[in-house]
Design an enzyme around this catalytic site. Structure first.
Site, PDB file in Angstrom:
ATOM      1  N   GLU A 240      -0.242   4.711  -0.422  1.00 47.38           N
ATOM      2  CA  GLU A 240      -0.217   5.314   0.930  1.00 47.38           C
ATOM      3  C   GLU A 240      -0.959   4.399   1.923  1.00 47.38           C
ATOM      4  OE1 GLU A 240       1.630   7.627  -0.082  1.00 47.38           O
ATOM      5  OE2 GLU A 240       1.973   9.011   1.579  1.00 47.38           O
TER       6      GLU A 240
HETATM    7  C1  LIG Z   1       1.511   4.001  -8.665  1.00 43.24           C
HETATM    8  C2  LIG Z   1       2.087   3.613  -7.346  1.00 43.24           C
HETATM    9  C3  LIG Z   1       2.921   4.493  -6.660  1.00 43.24           C
HETATM   10  C4  LIG Z   1       3.485   4.130  -5.445  1.00 43.24           C
HETATM   11  N1  LIG Z   1       4.358   4.987  -4.810  1.00 43.24           N
HETATM   12  C5  LIG Z   1       5.015   4.565  -3.699  1.00 43.24           C
HETATM   13  C6  LIG Z   1       6.045   5.355  -3.098  1.00 43.24           C
HETATM   14  O1  LIG Z   1       6.345   6.471  -3.544  1.00 43.24           O
HETATM   15  N2  LIG Z   1       6.688   4.861  -2.025  1.00 43.24           N
HETATM   16  C7  LIG Z   1       6.395   3.656  -1.481  1.00 43.24           C
HETATM   17  O2  LIG Z   1       7.028   3.254  -0.504  1.00 43.24           O
HETATM   18  N3  LIG Z   1       5.426   2.871  -2.035  1.00 43.24           N
HETATM   19  C8  LIG Z   1       4.736   3.293  -3.119  1.00 43.24           C
HETATM   20  N4  LIG Z   1       3.767   2.494  -3.679  1.00 43.24           N
HETATM   21  C9  LIG Z   1       3.466   1.198  -3.077  1.00 43.24           C
HETATM   22  C10 LIG Z   1       2.122   1.128  -2.381  1.00 43.24           C
HETATM   23  O3  LIG Z   1       2.120   1.871  -1.184  1.00 43.24           O
HETATM   24  C11 LIG Z   1       1.783  -0.354  -2.175  1.00 43.24           C
HETATM   25  O4  LIG Z   1       1.460  -0.887  -3.455  1.00 43.24           O
HETATM   26  C12 LIG Z   1       0.644  -0.586  -1.212  1.00 43.24           C
HETATM   27  O5  LIG Z   1       1.005  -0.212   0.097  1.00 43.24           O
HETATM   28  C13 LIG Z   1       0.179  -2.046  -1.192  1.00 43.24           C
HETATM   29  O6  LIG Z   1       1.230  -2.943  -1.139  1.00 43.24           O
HETATM   30  P1  LIG Z   1       1.284  -4.150  -2.204  1.00 43.24           P
HETATM   31  O7  LIG Z   1       1.065  -3.559  -3.536  1.00 43.24           O
HETATM   32  O8  LIG Z   1       2.509  -4.918  -1.964  1.00 43.24           O
HETATM   33  O9  LIG Z   1       0.011  -5.022  -1.881  1.00 43.24           O
HETATM   34  P2  LIG Z   1      -0.080  -6.212  -0.831  1.00 43.24           P
HETATM   35  O10 LIG Z   1       0.398  -5.769   0.497  1.00 43.24           O
HETATM   36  O11 LIG Z   1       0.525  -7.432  -1.429  1.00 43.24           O
HETATM   37  O12 LIG Z   1      -1.652  -6.397  -0.751  1.00 43.24           O
HETATM   38  C14 LIG Z   1      -2.409  -7.126  -1.712  1.00 43.24           C
HETATM   39  C15 LIG Z   1      -3.869  -7.125  -1.241  1.00 43.24           C
HETATM   40  O13 LIG Z   1      -3.965  -7.749   0.044  1.00 43.24           O
HETATM   41  C16 LIG Z   1      -4.556  -6.872   0.976  1.00 43.24           C
HETATM   42  N5  LIG Z   1      -3.950  -7.035   2.295  1.00 43.24           N
HETATM   43  C17 LIG Z   1      -2.636  -7.112   2.610  1.00 43.24           C
HETATM   44  N6  LIG Z   1      -2.473  -7.215   3.929  1.00 43.24           N
HETATM   45  C18 LIG Z   1      -3.713  -7.196   4.474  1.00 43.24           C
HETATM   46  C19 LIG Z   1      -4.230  -7.256   5.811  1.00 43.24           C
HETATM   47  N7  LIG Z   1      -3.415  -7.337   6.872  1.00 43.24           N
HETATM   48  N8  LIG Z   1      -5.576  -7.199   5.979  1.00 43.24           N
HETATM   49  C20 LIG Z   1      -6.417  -7.101   4.929  1.00 43.24           C
HETATM   50  N9  LIG Z   1      -5.994  -7.026   3.642  1.00 43.24           N
HETATM   51  C21 LIG Z   1      -4.671  -7.070   3.436  1.00 43.24           C
HETATM   52  C22 LIG Z   1      -4.282  -5.460   0.424  1.00 43.24           C
HETATM   53  O14 LIG Z   1      -5.189  -4.513   0.944  1.00 43.24           O
HETATM   54  C23 LIG Z   1      -4.418  -5.704  -1.064  1.00 43.24           C
HETATM   55  O15 LIG Z   1      -5.775  -5.649  -1.434  1.00 43.24           O
HETATM   56  C24 LIG Z   1       3.184   2.853  -4.892  1.00 43.24           C
HETATM   57  C25 LIG Z   1       2.315   1.981  -5.558  1.00 43.24           C
HETATM   58  C26 LIG Z   1       1.782   2.335  -6.775  1.00 43.24           C
HETATM   59  C27 LIG Z   1       0.876   1.353  -7.482  1.00 43.24           C
END
Ligand SMILES: Cc1cc2nc3c(=O)[nH]c(=O)nc-3n(C[C@H](O)[C@H](O)[C@H](O)COP(=O)(O)OP(=O)(O)OC[C@H]3O[C@@H](n4cnc5c(N)ncnc54)[C@H](O)[C@@H]3O)c2cc1C
Length: 260
Positions: A240
């Site tokens: 989220e």
């Molecule tokens: C169990 C699970 C259930 C999920 N369910 C859903 C769902 O139902 N629907 C859905 O759409 N998504 C879902 N997600 C996805 C989830 O919302 C994303 O994993 C999350 O938003 C982070 O995206 P990412 O994993 O690509 O990380 P990334 O965006 O690649 O981030 C990696 C790291 O970099 C940091 N980072 C990235 N950008 C910035 C910035 N601008 N400033 C500072 N730090 C930054 C992040 O905070 C993180 O620590 C789910 C994920 C999991 C693990």
């Protein structure tokens, strides 16, 4: 919303929705979708015009069983293992234009407004995890004896319990305040919603880690369910919108408010 290349940067969605007559044709893959394969109805964010970035996104309502809508990989997760997380795969999936939610170009707005409402839900999840972990820990520290005494009699242990209980109550107040705000019909809830999610999930991670600590070596084993609470707490800092993203949301509002 989420895809392999579009997480925090939700505007980078590569799933496309091409208008053809009375339908949109969806192509692409969503990953890590909670309840994927279990839910009957899905809200999917796709791009109707990739050159416009966030302004080219649209939200669609899809139903399980629509031709061209299939489910892919099921994830093997660290925590929340009772909740299915799965890929959604769209291959020339024909979606009637009536299933467009809002208007073309408003997909990102629909998603952000949804997060405003759902982030206090994740905060509640974190709050319940922390409270549950503390309840189990209170029982354990009263039973566990070392140096001929219950470990609950040691001030070092008591102070940890006190900090946990106090932080849980502070988080509860923040979650209830955000929930009351939503119930009142207030429009500008992004900051309060993000604050509730940020504070409560960070608190839950800290509390559950400290609970494992108070179980000692048993906390690290699967004999007691306390390690599960710690694994479950972690996701609340990630989904989220990660807590870094919550901080960015809050910062943007703070700075806007102070210059208004
Ligand atoms: C169990 C699970 C259930 C999920 N369910 C859903 C769902 O139902 N629907 C859905 O759409 N998504 C879902 N997600 C996805 C989830 O919302 C994303 O994993 C999350 O938003 C982070 O995206 P990412 O994993 O690509 O990380 P990334 O965006 O690649 O981030 C990696 C790291 O970099 C940091 N980072 C990235 N950008 C910035 C910035 N601008 N400033 C500072 N730090 C930054 C992040 O905070 C993180 O620590 C789910 C994920 C999991 C693990």
């Amino acid at each position: 919303m989420t895809e392999a290349g579009a997480g925090s940067d939700a505007a980078a969605v590569a799933t496309t929705a091409e208008k053809k007559g009375d339908c949109y044709i969806l192509n692409g893959t969503k990953q890590w979708i909670t309840n994927g394969g279990e839910a009957e109805v899905y809200t999917v964010i796709a791009s109707v015009d990739r050159s416009k970035g966030a302004r080219g996104a649209a939200a669609f309502i899809l139903e399980k069983g629509m031709p061209g809508f299939e489910f892919g990989k099921k994830e093997d997760k660290m925590g929340i293992r009772a909740s299915v997380t799965r890929e959604l795969v769209f291959t020339d999936c024909k979606v009637p234009k009536e299933n467009l939610l809002g208007r073309e170009g408003l997909g990102f707005v629909v998603a952000m407004k949804t997060f405003d409402q759902s982030r206090p839900g994740v905060a509640s999840q974190a709050l319940g995890i922390a409270q549950g972990a503390l309840d189990l820990t209170l029982e354990y520290v009263k039973e566990r004896r070392q140096f001929g005494k219950s470990i609950s009699s040691f001030q070092g242990v008591q102070f940890m319990l006190v900090d946990m209980a106090t932080e849980i109550e502070a988080a509860r107040a923040l979650v209830y305040a955000a929930a009351r705000m939503i119930d009142s019909g207030a429009k500008k809830i992004s900051k309060d919603s993000a604050m509730a999610k940020l504070f409560t999930s960070d608190m839950a991670m800290k509390v559950t880690t400290d609970c494992v600590q108070l179980f000692g070596g048993y906390g690290y084993m699967r004999d007691y369910p306390i390690e599960k609470y710690m694994r479950d707490a972690k996701i609340t800092q990630i989904y989220e919108g990660t807590n870094q993203i919550q901080r960015s949301v809050i910062a943007a509002h703070l700075i806007k408010q102070s210059t208004a």
